[in-house]
Design an enzyme around this catalytic site. Structure first.
Site, PDB file in Angstrom:
ATOM      1  N   ASP A  48      -6.992  -2.398   6.825  1.00  0.00           N
ATOM      2  CA  ASP A  48      -5.663  -2.569   6.234  1.00  0.00           C
ATOM      3  C   ASP A  48      -5.305  -1.214   5.455  1.00  0.00           C
ATOM      4  O   ASP A  48      -6.043  -0.790   4.759  1.00  0.00           O
ATOM      5  CB  ASP A  48      -5.967  -3.643   5.001  1.00  0.00           C
ATOM      6  CG  ASP A  48      -4.755  -3.876   4.306  1.00  0.00           C
ATOM      7  OD1 ASP A  48      -3.853  -4.916   4.732  1.00  0.00           O
ATOM      8  OD2 ASP A  48      -4.287  -2.861   3.237  1.00  0.00           O
ATOM      9  N   TYR A  53      -0.358   4.916   1.006  1.00  0.00           N
ATOM     10  CA  TYR A  53      -1.757   5.522   1.065  1.00  0.00           C
ATOM     11  C   TYR A  53      -2.136   6.713   1.652  1.00  0.00           C
ATOM     12  O   TYR A  53      -2.991   7.624   1.294  1.00  0.00           O
ATOM     13  CB  TYR A  53      -2.656   4.555   1.848  1.00  0.00           C
ATOM     14  CG  TYR A  53      -2.838   2.995   1.338  1.00  0.00           C
ATOM     15  CD1 TYR A  53      -2.186   2.656   0.026  1.00  0.00           C
ATOM     16  CD2 TYR A  53      -3.416   2.122   2.080  1.00  0.00           C
ATOM     17  CE1 TYR A  53      -2.212   1.285  -0.358  1.00  0.00           C
ATOM     18  CE2 TYR A  53      -3.679   0.850   1.477  1.00  0.00           C
ATOM     19  CZ  TYR A  53      -2.818   0.452   0.471  1.00  0.00           C
ATOM     20  OH  TYR A  53      -2.891  -0.599   0.076  1.00  0.00           O
ATOM     21  N   LYS A  78       1.889  -1.421   5.826  1.00  0.00           N
ATOM     22  CA  LYS A  78       3.009  -1.918   4.705  1.00  0.00           C
ATOM     23  C   LYS A  78       4.229  -0.919   4.765  1.00  0.00           C
ATOM     24  O   LYS A  78       4.009   0.182   4.723  1.00  0.00           O
ATOM     25  CB  LYS A  78       2.280  -2.134   3.500  1.00  0.00           C
ATOM     26  CG  LYS A  78       0.931  -3.100   3.364  1.00  0.00           C
ATOM     27  CD  LYS A  78       0.386  -3.136   2.324  1.00  0.00           C
ATOM     28  CE  LYS A  78      -1.041  -3.541   2.364  1.00  0.00           C
ATOM     29  NZ  LYS A  78      -1.813  -2.683   2.442  1.00  0.00           N
ATOM     30  N   HIS A 111       5.434  -4.219   1.299  1.00  0.00           N
ATOM     31  CA  HIS A 111       4.417  -3.988   0.403  1.00  0.00           C
ATOM     32  C   HIS A 111       4.636  -4.700  -1.349  1.00  0.00           C
ATOM     33  O   HIS A 111       3.549  -4.890  -1.987  1.00  0.00           O
ATOM     34  CB  HIS A 111       4.440  -2.505  -0.124  1.00  0.00           C
ATOM     35  CG  HIS A 111       2.990  -2.036  -0.238  1.00  0.00           C
ATOM     36  ND1 HIS A 111       2.261  -0.743   0.003  1.00  0.00           N
ATOM     37  CD2 HIS A 111       1.949  -2.581  -1.131  1.00  0.00           C
ATOM     38  CE1 HIS A 111       1.167  -0.517  -0.467  1.00  0.00           C
ATOM     39  NE2 HIS A 111       0.682  -1.616  -1.502  1.00  0.00           N
TER      40      HIS A 111
END
Length: 278
Positions: A48, A53, A78, A111
């Site tokens: 994930d 990120y 996401k 998200h």
């Protein structure tokens, strides 16, 4: 839930592993590549990540270099808040796919709902299109509260398959979990270990000693027995292995209740109603 490859079946028939690796705050480059590879080598099949990120390329590299066939892996990413909206979500998706180096995605999530933006319905339409076009096997949301879900369910053509939320013994979100069950939306836990904030908790230590397991293993097993998909993060191969060593025991109902009673509605992440980062 017999082993690390055990799956739950989402409402569209797609099988999603109960257990996976989260890579939030794992650095792009060798750190994320090595973490993902260590997880896949340990038997994990679900990874994930998220656009925000900043490590989708590393995740893609690890997938490409692993010996496991792509179809055996379940990859989630996401769409970030700043990319919400119909056209911008479609663009953000292509960008993520390019970084991941994948032909298709297993799960794509919004998200955050970001109520102030009020764009999640448009964003959802983009996810529905990508799903219908066969680019994504399952679509869902993240950090949606009950009223966000109710609002989305009023107008959506395809209901979300997953809702990924902060979930741990200090934040059990019982009514949200119940609502998701009623609507066939699989709950998934991020920050299941409360970023290490539960390791000193006396009740958890007592239960861990009883089962001869670590506190982390007890919490992750509690997730699974509550039928919540879980994705703990770690960058240490031995910890990645240890986190997954939870399929050889079962927590009694009494101890499950003791763990659940630790709830204080306490978050380590943002409250979805207040999240306004872009």
């Amino acid at each position: 839930m017999k082993n690390l490859q055990s799956t739950t079946t989402l409402h569209n028939g797609i099988k999603m592993p109960w257990f996976g690796l989260g890579v939030f705050k794992v650095e792009e480059g060798s750190e994320v590549v090595n973490s993902v590879k260590a997880a896949i080598d340990a038997g994990y099949r679900s990874i994930d990540t998220a656009a925000i990120y900043g490590n989708e390329e590393g995740v893609g590299k690890a997938i490409a270099e692993s010996n496991v066939p792509r179809e055996e892996l379940f990859i989630t990413t996401k769409v970030w808040n700043s990319a919400q909206g119909y056209e911008s979500t479609l663009l953000a998706f292509e960008e993520s796919m390019k970084k991941l180096g994948l032909e298709y995605l297993d799960l794509y999530l919004i998200h955050w709902p970001v109520p102030k933006l009020n764009k999640y319905k448009e964003t959802w339409r983009a996810l529905e299109k990508l799903y219908k076009d066969g680019r994504i096997r399952a679509i869902g949301v993240s950090n949606f509260k009950e009223y966000h879900l109710k609002d989305l369910l009023e107008t959506c053509e395809i209901k979300p398959m997953v809702n990924q939320v902060e979930y741990h013994p200090r934040l059990t979100q019982t009514s949200l979990h119940e609502f998701c069950k009623q609507n066939e939306i699989q709950l998934e836990a991020w920050s299941p270990l409360m970023q290490g904030g539960l390791f000193e908790e006396p009740t958890l230590n007592e239960i861990a000693n009883k089962y001869n397991k670590s506190v982390a293993q007890i919490i992750l097993r509690w997730d699974l027995q509550n039928e919540v998909v879980t994705i703990p993060k770690s960058i240490k191969p031995h910890r990645i292995q240890e986190n997954a060593d939870i399929f050889d025991f079962e927590i009694s109902e009494e101890d499950m209740n003791k763990i659940s009673s630790l709830n204080q509605d306490q978050r380590v992440g943002s409250d979805p109603d207040e999240m306004d980062k872009f």
